[in-house]
Design a protein around this motif. Structure first.
Motif, PDB file in Angstrom:
ATOM      1  N   PRO A 163      10.794   1.643  -9.861  1.00  0.00           N
ATOM      2  CA  PRO A 163      10.519   2.526 -11.012  1.00  0.00           C
ATOM      3  C   PRO A 163       9.238   3.064 -10.989  1.00  0.00           C
ATOM      4  CG  PRO A 163      10.263   0.007 -11.752  1.00  0.00           C
ATOM      5  CD  PRO A 163      10.765   0.286 -10.314  1.00  0.00           C
ATOM      6  N   TYR A 164       9.399   4.102 -11.406  1.00  0.00           N
ATOM      7  CA  TYR A 164       7.868   4.973 -11.423  1.00  0.00           C
ATOM      8  C   TYR A 164       7.015   4.815 -12.628  1.00  0.00           C
ATOM      9  CZ  TYR A 164       9.066   7.577  -7.159  1.00  0.00           C
ATOM     10  OH  TYR A 164       9.695   7.916  -5.711  1.00  0.00           O
ATOM     11  N   VAL A 165       6.138   3.693 -12.649  1.00  0.00           N
ATOM     12  CA  VAL A 165       5.486   3.484 -14.003  1.00  0.00           C
ATOM     13  C   VAL A 165       4.581   4.587 -14.558  1.00  0.00           C
ATOM     14  CG1 VAL A 165       3.882   1.603 -15.001  1.00  0.00           C
ATOM     15  CG2 VAL A 165       5.709   0.987 -13.281  1.00  0.00           C
ATOM     16  N   ASN A 166       3.706   5.050 -13.752  1.00  0.00           N
ATOM     17  CA  ASN A 166       2.919   6.211 -14.219  1.00  0.00           C
ATOM     18  C   ASN A 166       3.591   7.428 -14.971  1.00  0.00           C
ATOM     19  OD1 ASN A 166       0.034   6.301 -15.281  1.00  0.00           O
ATOM     20  ND2 ASN A 166       0.206   8.184 -13.971  1.00  0.00           N
ATOM     21  N   ARG A 167       4.482   7.926 -13.993  1.00  0.00           N
ATOM     22  CA  ARG A 167       5.155   9.008 -14.140  1.00  0.00           C
ATOM     23  C   ARG A 167       5.855   8.833 -15.445  1.00  0.00           C
ATOM     24  NH1 ARG A 167       7.388  11.835  -8.723  1.00  0.00           N
ATOM     25  NH2 ARG A 167       5.708  11.100  -7.258  1.00  0.00           N
ATOM     26  N   LEU A 168       6.565   7.612 -15.661  1.00  0.00           N
ATOM     27  CA  LEU A 168       7.144   7.372 -17.042  1.00  0.00           C
ATOM     28  C   LEU A 168       6.249   7.459 -18.125  1.00  0.00           C
ATOM     29  CD1 LEU A 168       9.623   4.388 -15.817  1.00  0.00           C
ATOM     30  CD2 LEU A 168      10.332   6.454 -17.246  1.00  0.00           C
ATOM     31  N   ILE A 182       0.900  -1.144  -0.155  1.00  0.00           N
ATOM     32  CA  ILE A 182       0.044   0.027   0.080  1.00  0.00           C
ATOM     33  C   ILE A 182       0.813   1.285   0.105  1.00  0.00           C
ATOM     34  CG2 ILE A 182      -1.807   0.948   1.295  1.00  0.00           C
ATOM     35  CD1 ILE A 182      -2.235  -1.403   2.710  1.00  0.00           C
ATOM     36  N   ASP A 183       0.737   2.090  -1.048  1.00  0.00           N
ATOM     37  CA  ASP A 183       1.562   3.237  -0.946  1.00  0.00           C
ATOM     38  C   ASP A 183       0.796   4.653  -0.460  1.00  0.00           C
ATOM     39  OD1 ASP A 183       3.832   4.533  -1.799  1.00  0.00           O
ATOM     40  OD2 ASP A 183       3.194   5.361  -3.845  1.00  0.00           O
ATOM     41  N   ASN A 184       0.680   4.643   0.940  1.00  0.00           N
ATOM     42  CA  ASN A 184      -0.215   5.362   1.687  1.00  0.00           C
ATOM     43  C   ASN A 184       0.415   5.572   3.145  1.00  0.00           C
ATOM     44  OD1 ASN A 184      -3.071   6.302   3.050  1.00  0.00           O
ATOM     45  ND2 ASN A 184      -3.034   6.866   0.895  1.00  0.00           N
ATOM     46  N   ILE A 196      14.841   1.030   4.045  1.00  0.00           N
ATOM     47  CA  ILE A 196      15.288   2.488   3.858  1.00  0.00           C
ATOM     48  C   ILE A 196      15.288   2.863   2.205  1.00  0.00           C
ATOM     49  CG2 ILE A 196      16.968   4.515   4.190  1.00  0.00           C
ATOM     50  CD1 ILE A 196      15.826   3.200   6.713  1.00  0.00           C
ATOM     51  N   LYS A 197      14.381   3.735   1.896  1.00  0.00           N
ATOM     52  CA  LYS A 197      14.276   4.188   0.555  1.00  0.00           C
ATOM     53  C   LYS A 197      15.214   5.314   0.130  1.00  0.00           C
ATOM     54  CE  LYS A 197      10.048   4.565  -1.593  1.00  0.00           C
ATOM     55  NZ  LYS A 197       8.786   5.384  -1.637  1.00  0.00           N
ATOM     56  N   ILE A 198      15.687   5.024  -0.904  1.00  0.00           N
ATOM     57  CA  ILE A 198      16.985   6.063  -1.044  1.00  0.00           C
ATOM     58  C   ILE A 198      16.799   6.358  -2.719  1.00  0.00           C
ATOM     59  CG2 ILE A 198      19.578   6.412  -1.223  1.00  0.00           C
ATOM     60  CD1 ILE A 198      19.894   4.484   1.056  1.00  0.00           C
ATOM     61  N   THR A 207       6.002   4.528   1.841  1.00  0.00           N
ATOM     62  CA  THR A 207       5.746   5.957   2.143  1.00  0.00           C
ATOM     63  C   THR A 207       6.742   6.821   1.228  1.00  0.00           C
ATOM     64  OG1 THR A 207       6.924   6.026   4.007  1.00  0.00           O
ATOM     65  CG2 THR A 207       4.742   5.604   4.365  1.00  0.00           C
ATOM     66  N   ASN A 208       6.338   8.052   1.035  1.00  0.00           N
ATOM     67  CA  ASN A 208       7.501   9.083   0.590  1.00  0.00           C
ATOM     68  C   ASN A 208       7.454  10.322   1.317  1.00  0.00           C
ATOM     69  OD1 ASN A 208       5.888  10.574  -0.880  1.00  0.00           O
ATOM     70  ND2 ASN A 208       6.082   8.995  -2.619  1.00  0.00           N
ATOM     71  N   PRO A 209       8.306  11.337   1.373  1.00  0.00           N
ATOM     72  CA  PRO A 209       8.010  12.558   2.000  1.00  0.00           C
ATOM     73  C   PRO A 209       6.688  13.167   1.408  1.00  0.00           C
ATOM     74  CG  PRO A 209      10.446  12.458   1.293  1.00  0.00           C
ATOM     75  CD  PRO A 209       9.662  11.105   0.791  1.00  0.00           C
ATOM     76  N   THR A 210       6.287  12.940   0.216  1.00  0.00           N
ATOM     77  CA  THR A 210       5.055  13.650  -0.252  1.00  0.00           C
ATOM     78  C   THR A 210       3.565  13.111   0.430  1.00  0.00           C
ATOM     79  OG1 THR A 210       5.929  13.998  -2.320  1.00  0.00           O
ATOM     80  CG2 THR A 210       3.481  14.159  -2.371  1.00  0.00           C
ATOM     81  N   ILE A 211       3.789  11.502   0.412  1.00  0.00           N
ATOM     82  CA  ILE A 211       2.773  10.699   1.170  1.00  0.00           C
ATOM     83  C   ILE A 211       2.536  10.930   2.674  1.00  0.00           C
ATOM     84  CG2 ILE A 211       2.332   8.470   1.957  1.00  0.00           C
ATOM     85  CD1 ILE A 211       3.272   7.566  -0.865  1.00  0.00           C
ATOM     86  N   LEU A 212       3.768  11.295   3.416  1.00  0.00           N
ATOM     87  CA  LEU A 212       3.621  11.666   4.673  1.00  0.00           C
ATOM     88  C   LEU A 212       3.179  13.287   4.918  1.00  0.00           C
ATOM     89  CD1 LEU A 212       7.040  10.330   5.856  1.00  0.00           C
ATOM     90  CD2 LEU A 212       4.692   9.372   6.567  1.00  0.00           C
ATOM     91  N   ALA A 218       7.644  -2.176  -8.193  1.00  0.00           N
ATOM     92  CA  ALA A 218       7.136  -1.082  -9.158  1.00  0.00           C
ATOM     93  C   ALA A 218       6.135  -0.040  -8.348  1.00  0.00           C
ATOM     94  CB  ALA A 218       6.591  -1.457 -10.317  1.00  0.00           C
ATOM     95  N   ALA A 219       6.420   1.248  -8.622  1.00  0.00           N
ATOM     96  CA  ALA A 219       5.545   2.298  -7.978  1.00  0.00           C
ATOM     97  C   ALA A 219       4.851   3.174  -9.148  1.00  0.00           C
ATOM     98  CB  ALA A 219       6.402   3.002  -6.935  1.00  0.00           C
ATOM     99  N   SER A 220       4.038   4.052  -8.404  1.00  0.00           N
ATOM    100  CA  SER A 220       3.307   5.022  -9.209  1.00  0.00           C
ATOM    101  C   SER A 220       2.464   4.394 -10.396  1.00  0.00           C
ATOM    102  CB  SER A 220       4.363   5.932 -10.064  1.00  0.00           C
ATOM    103  OG  SER A 220       3.780   6.961 -10.800  1.00  0.00           O
ATOM    104  N   PHE A 221       1.283   4.479  -9.876  1.00  0.00           N
ATOM    105  CA  PHE A 221       0.290   3.562 -10.936  1.00  0.00           C
ATOM    106  C   PHE A 221      -0.934   4.354 -11.053  1.00  0.00           C
ATOM    107  CE2 PHE A 221       2.830   0.014  -9.351  1.00  0.00           C
ATOM    108  CZ  PHE A 221       3.036  -0.533 -10.585  1.00  0.00           C
TER     109      PHE A 221
END
Ligand code: G3P
Length: 229
Positions: A131-136, A5-7, A85-87, A27-32, A165-168
């Motif tokens: 990889p950011y699928v939808n952004r690609l 879950i990306d949330n 840890i996401k880098i 999570t990422n900083p935007t999600i937080l 894979a992320a960003s859908f």
């Protein structure tokens, strides 16, 4: 294929977990930022909410190798030693991935837009490459193809890394990756709910129920369910 879950919304995460045993949360900083609360406390609460075998991924903000490593140590101490840890993949990030891997830290290389970035992250020691699928797709590239190429490269080179894979935007992008055998996907709650939703299934269920009650109305005294009279 793991499905995460990306949330970072506790209510959403709990609700989704109540309906299905997902494999974790990213999570990422935007999600937080979307949750408008102390990010460290929130990440701790998410960790406590999740089953122990579920993964939690949280991202560093620093952009120097030393800063990334320091931040990673802080998050591992404060949240959990099994935190991923996401880098983001940059020259400094790759150096941090390499050093943290030597300490046995779980790393997800993120913000990936090319297969080559993912390959280098895998070589540096990342457990996952995101990889950011939808952004690609929005850039006129083929996000599913990039994610599939990364998966294939990891397997051809016998590497211990997987695609996360992320960003859908839709369930079709996830279906394609599932067919291509990628290791993991992470998607927002609305996209995850679409993975199992089909109006025809709902209609079929309604019709079966109607037919069942019409049968027990017609043939009195029969029942399949304990509470039928
Ligand atoms: O984890 C990265 C992902 O959250 C990016 O998704 O929808 O902002 O492109 P999106």
């Amino acid at each position: 294929m793991l499905v995460l879950i990306d949330n970072a919304n506790l209510y959403e995460i709990e609700e989704l977990y109540n309906s299905y045993p997902y494999d974790g949360v990213t999570t990422n900083p935007t999600i937080l930022r979307n949750e408008h609360q102390d990010p460290l406390k929130l990440l701790k609460s998410i960790r406590e909410l999740l089953p122990s075998d579920s993964q939690l991924h949280a991202q560093v903000i620093s952009d120097t190798t030393e800063g990334i490593i320091e931040e990673a140590h802080f998050m591992l101490d404060a949240i959990s030693p099994d935190l991923f840890i996401k880098i983001p993949v940059s020259a400094e990030g790759l150096r941090a991935i390499h050093k943290l891997k030597q300490e046995g830290v779980n790393i997800t290389a993120t913000a990936i837009y090319t297969a080559m970035q993912a390959f280098m992250a895998g070589k540096a020691g990342a457990r996952y490459a995101a990889p950011y699928v939808n952004r690609l797709d929005n850039m006129g590239a083929d996000g599913v193809q990039v994610a599939t190429d990364i998966h294939n490269m990891f397997r051809v080179h016998n590497m211990e890394s997987d695609v996360l894979a992320a960003s859908f935007k839709n369930s079709q992008q996830i279906l394609e990756l599932c067919k291509n055998g990628v290791g993991a996907v992470t998607a927002a709650p609305d996209v995850l709910r679409q993975l199992i939703k089909h109006d025809a299934t709902f209609t079929a269920e309604e019709n079966f129920e109607k037919d069942y009650y019409s049968l027990i109305e017609e043939v009195k005294g029969i029942h399949l369910k304990r509470d039928d009279k």
